[in-house]
Design a protein around this motif. Structure first.
Motif, PDB file in Angstrom:
ATOM      1  N   ILE A  15      74.094  19.247  49.277  1.00 42.50           N
ATOM      2  CA  ILE A  15      73.492  20.068  50.278  1.00 42.50           C
ATOM      3  C   ILE A  15      72.812  21.060  49.809  1.00 42.50           C
ATOM      4  CG2 ILE A  15      74.693  21.869  51.661  1.00 42.50           C
ATOM      5  CD1 ILE A  15      77.288  20.307  51.913  1.00 42.50           C
ATOM      6  N   MET A  16      72.966  21.610  48.520  1.00 43.07           N
ATOM      7  CA  MET A  16      72.016  22.656  48.191  1.00 43.07           C
ATOM      8  C   MET A  16      70.646  21.897  47.699  1.00 43.07           C
ATOM      9  SD  MET A  16      74.421  24.907  45.687  1.00 43.07           S
ATOM     10  CE  MET A  16      73.267  25.030  44.391  1.00 43.07           C
ATOM     11  N   ALA A  17      70.426  20.884  47.162  1.00 42.74           N
ATOM     12  CA  ALA A  17      69.184  20.189  46.997  1.00 42.74           C
ATOM     13  C   ALA A  17      68.666  19.778  48.498  1.00 42.74           C
ATOM     14  CB  ALA A  17      69.566  18.833  46.561  1.00 42.74           C
ATOM     15  N   ALA A  18      69.208  19.474  49.330  1.00 42.05           N
ATOM     16  CA  ALA A  18      68.712  19.328  50.777  1.00 42.05           C
ATOM     17  C   ALA A  18      68.244  20.480  51.196  1.00 42.05           C
ATOM     18  CB  ALA A  18      69.666  18.573  51.737  1.00 42.05           C
ATOM     19  N   GLY A  19      69.045  21.533  51.150  1.00 44.83           N
ATOM     20  CA  GLY A  19      68.458  22.927  51.638  1.00 44.83           C
ATOM     21  C   GLY A  19      67.405  23.414  51.155  1.00 44.83           C
ATOM     22  N   THR A  20      67.077  23.172  49.739  1.00 47.51           N
ATOM     23  CA  THR A  20      65.663  23.631  49.099  1.00 47.51           C
ATOM     24  C   THR A  20      64.540  22.883  49.530  1.00 47.51           C
ATOM     25  OG1 THR A  20      66.093  22.318  47.186  1.00 47.51           O
ATOM     26  CG2 THR A  20      67.137  24.455  47.225  1.00 47.51           C
ATOM     27  N   ALA A  21      64.402  21.713  50.015  1.00 43.24           N
ATOM     28  CA  ALA A  21      63.530  21.107  50.529  1.00 43.24           C
ATOM     29  C   ALA A  21      62.810  21.609  51.570  1.00 43.24           C
ATOM     30  CB  ALA A  21      63.718  19.574  50.862  1.00 43.24           C
ATOM     31  N   GLN A  22      61.724  22.198  51.638  1.00 43.26           N
ATOM     32  CA  GLN A  22      61.110  23.015  52.776  1.00 43.26           C
ATOM     33  C   GLN A  22      59.855  22.169  53.369  1.00 43.26           C
ATOM     34  OE1 GLN A  22      60.014  26.700  51.062  1.00 43.26           O
ATOM     35  NE2 GLN A  22      62.080  27.251  50.658  1.00 43.26           N
ATOM     36  N   ALA A  23      59.474  22.413  54.622  1.00 43.25           N
ATOM     37  CA  ALA A  23      58.480  21.756  55.164  1.00 43.25           C
ATOM     38  C   ALA A  23      57.299  22.708  54.976  1.00 43.25           C
ATOM     39  CB  ALA A  23      58.556  21.562  56.675  1.00 43.25           C
ATOM     40  N   TYR A  24      55.886  22.099  54.989  1.00 49.20           N
ATOM     41  CA  TYR A  24      54.771  22.781  54.689  1.00 49.20           C
ATOM     42  C   TYR A  24      54.728  23.443  56.114  1.00 49.20           C
ATOM     43  CZ  TYR A  24      52.026  19.362  57.587  1.00 49.20           C
ATOM     44  OH  TYR A  24      51.560  18.690  58.597  1.00 49.20           O
ATOM     45  N   ALA A  25      53.883  24.693  56.108  1.00 54.29           N
ATOM     46  CA  ALA A  25      53.503  25.250  57.430  1.00 54.29           C
ATOM     47  C   ALA A  25      51.871  25.489  57.453  1.00 54.29           C
ATOM     48  CB  ALA A  25      54.275  26.584  57.611  1.00 54.29           C
ATOM     49  N   ILE A  26      51.320  25.727  58.541  1.00 53.06           N
ATOM     50  CA  ILE A  26      49.813  26.437  58.615  1.00 53.06           C
ATOM     51  C   ILE A  26      50.085  27.377  59.964  1.00 53.06           C
ATOM     52  CG2 ILE A  26      47.700  25.928  59.204  1.00 53.06           C
ATOM     53  CD1 ILE A  26      48.163  22.894  58.447  1.00 53.06           C
ATOM     54  N   TYR A  27      49.521  28.674  59.322  1.00 49.24           N
ATOM     55  CA  TYR A  27      49.537  29.715  60.166  1.00 49.24           C
ATOM     56  C   TYR A  27      47.871  29.810  60.520  1.00 49.24           C
ATOM     57  CZ  TYR A  27      54.061  30.258  58.239  1.00 49.24           C
ATOM     58  OH  TYR A  27      55.449  29.956  57.881  1.00 49.24           O
ATOM     59  N   ASN A  28      47.796  30.039  61.932  1.00 45.89           N
ATOM     60  CA  ASN A  28      46.550  30.136  62.592  1.00 45.89           C
ATOM     61  C   ASN A  28      46.266  31.624  62.871  1.00 45.89           C
ATOM     62  OD1 ASN A  28      44.090  30.170  63.703  1.00 45.89           O
ATOM     63  ND2 ASN A  28      44.803  29.005  65.567  1.00 45.89           N
ATOM     64  N   HIS A  29      45.441  32.326  62.118  1.00 46.07           N
ATOM     65  CA  HIS A  29      45.032  33.892  62.258  1.00 46.07           C
ATOM     66  C   HIS A  29      43.988  34.209  63.031  1.00 46.07           C
ATOM     67  CE1 HIS A  29      48.605  35.263  60.147  1.00 46.07           C
ATOM     68  NE2 HIS A  29      48.289  34.293  59.335  1.00 46.07           N
ATOM     69  N   VAL A  30      43.275  33.224  63.858  1.00 42.76           N
ATOM     70  CA  VAL A  30      42.218  33.233  64.394  1.00 42.76           C
ATOM     71  C   VAL A  30      42.397  33.095  65.970  1.00 42.76           C
ATOM     72  CG1 VAL A  30      40.443  32.520  62.848  1.00 42.76           C
ATOM     73  CG2 VAL A  30      41.430  30.939  64.329  1.00 42.76           C
ATOM     74  N   ASP A  31      41.720  33.705  66.867  1.00 47.99           N
ATOM     75  CA  ASP A  31      41.882  33.750  68.135  1.00 47.99           C
ATOM     76  C   ASP A  31      41.516  32.357  68.898  1.00 47.99           C
ATOM     77  OD1 ASP A  31      43.044  36.252  68.078  1.00 47.99           O
ATOM     78  OD2 ASP A  31      41.192  37.118  68.302  1.00 47.99           O
ATOM     79  N   HIS A  32      41.537  31.404  68.458  1.00 49.77           N
ATOM     80  CA  HIS A  32      40.879  30.308  68.992  1.00 49.77           C
ATOM     81  C   HIS A  32      41.741  28.907  68.464  1.00 49.77           C
ATOM     82  CE1 HIS A  32      37.295  32.313  70.232  1.00 49.77           C
ATOM     83  NE2 HIS A  32      37.347  32.719  69.182  1.00 49.77           N
TER      84      HIS A  32
END
Length: 130
Positions: A15-32
């Motif tokens: 459970i702890m091993a599965a909990g540490t696997a995270q997804a990548y993310a992309i955050y868009n800080h532009v107005d388009h």
């Protein structure tokens, strides 16, 4: 009782091993709205996926993102980043003139430049974009 404790410890470790696997993310800080592309998708003038203005995208659980770039149309210009990669569980932040890439622990590992082009040089996916 020993078997129960061993089984409980193994289950907790899984459970702890599965909990540490995270997804990548992309955050868009532009107005388009931005178009995220692999080099192949860029060649064929298609987006692998888009991210709304000031929005974000989460990848598959436990994954990173291979070589991609971002493009958008705004302020009378087309904007294109250099290619970048996101490590497993890491993230990227898209800004007007750069894309910053981080590891999952918030360590900044790379910055890629964003360049602009004239509207006449916009690739096809953007011809119908506002």
């Amino acid at each position: 009782m020993k078997r129960f404790m061993i089984a409980a410890l193994c289950a907790a470790a899984l459970i702890m091993a599965a909990g540490t696997a995270q997804a990548y993310a992309i955050y868009n800080h532009v107005d388009h709205k931005v178009c995220v592309q692999t080099p192949g998708a860029e060649f064929f003038l298609i987006c692998n996926f888009t991210i709304s203005a000031n929005g974000h995208h989460n990848g598959s659980h436990g994954s990173g993102l291979g070589t991609h770039c971002v493009q958008w149309k705004g302020e009378g210009k087309c904007w294109l980043s250099q290619n970048f990669k996101i490590p497993k569980g890491g993230y990227a932040r898209i800004y007007k003139h750069e894309v910053k890439i981080y590891k999952h622990n918030d360590e900044h590992i790379d910055t890629k430049a964003v360049h602009w082009a004239e509207p006449s040089d916009c690739p096809l996916p953007f011809n119908d974009w506002p």
